[in-house]
Scaffold this motif. Structure first.
Motif, short mmCIF file in Angstrom:
data_model
loop_
_atom_site.label_atom_id
_atom_site.label_comp_id
_atom_site.label_asym_id
_atom_site.label_seq_id
_atom_site.Cartn_x
_atom_site.Cartn_y
_atom_site.Cartn_z
N GLY A 34 0.81 -1.21 0.00
CA GLY A 34 0.00 0.00 0.00
C GLY A 34 0.84 1.26 0.00
O GLY A 34 2.02 1.24 0.37
N TYR A 36 0.71 5.09 1.61
CA TYR A 36 0.12 5.89 2.67
C TYR A 36 0.63 7.32 2.52
O TYR A 36 1.65 7.57 1.87
N GLU A 45 -2.74 8.20 6.39
CA GLU A 45 -3.91 7.80 5.60
C GLU A 45 -3.50 6.78 4.55
O GLU A 45 -2.53 6.99 3.83
N LEU A 46 -4.22 5.70 4.45
CA LEU A 46 -4.00 4.70 3.40
C LEU A 46 -4.70 5.18 2.14
O LEU A 46 -5.91 5.42 2.15
N VAL A 49 -4.09 0.53 -2.41
CA VAL A 49 -3.77 -0.84 -2.05
C VAL A 49 -3.69 -1.67 -3.32
O VAL A 49 -4.52 -1.52 -4.22
N CYS A 94 5.35 3.88 1.47
CA CYS A 94 4.76 2.59 1.12
C CYS A 94 5.02 1.61 2.26
O CYS A 94 5.88 1.84 3.12
N ILE A 97 0.85 -4.57 3.75
CA ILE A 97 -0.46 -4.57 4.40
C ILE A 97 -0.80 -6.01 4.74
O ILE A 97 -0.75 -6.89 3.87
N TYR A 101 -5.46 -5.63 7.28
CA TYR A 101 -5.37 -4.29 6.71
C TYR A 101 -4.58 -3.32 7.57
O TYR A 101 -4.67 -2.11 7.38
N PRO A 103 -0.76 -1.87 8.57
CA PRO A 103 0.55 -1.82 7.92
C PRO A 103 1.59 -2.61 8.71
O PRO A 103 1.39 -2.89 9.90
#
Length: 117
Positions: A34, A36, A45-46, A49, A94, A97, A101, A103
């Motif tokens: 992911g 972020y 904040e994500l 994905v 990055c 994940i 979900y 990190p």
């Protein structure tokens, strides 16, 4: 795991950037990868994905403007960002994940994106 993010910079609204993230670990070993971001004064904040099977997902703030992709042979994840807005100003990271979900525990230095006229 080490992540090295690059590709950030100062751009004007409406312009594009392509971020890269090289992982020291095989990016296919986890559930997903992911991107972020953390804006000044805000929580992380994500924003994108990509699962091992190639499925991608984005929050509404990124949908239609950001595209995540991966090159497994290079252990690299990319984030193409188009039509950038001032609200996209943040440090971008990055990470892996997990299937919960959350990190992974390791973070790189990130790459700064500043969108300003």
């Amino acid at each position: 795991v080490q992540f090295v993010e690059s590709g950030g910079g100062l751009v004007q609204p409406g312009e594009s950037l392509r971020l890269s993230c090289v992982s020291s670990q095989d990016i296919q070993t986890g559930f997903a990868m992911g991107w972020y971001r953390r804006a000044p004064g805000a929580s992380i904040e994500l924003i994108a994905v990509i699962r091992k099977d190639g499925f991608t997902n984005y929050p509404d703030s990124a949908k239609g403007r950001f595209t995540i992709s991966r090159d497994n042979a290079k252990n690299t994840v990319y984030l193409q960002m188009d039509n950038l807005k001032s609200d996209d100003t943040a440090t971008y990271y990055c990470n892996t994940i997990g299937n919960d979900y959350y990190p992974g525990p390791d973070w790189g230095q990130g790459t700064q994106v500043t969108v300003s006229a």
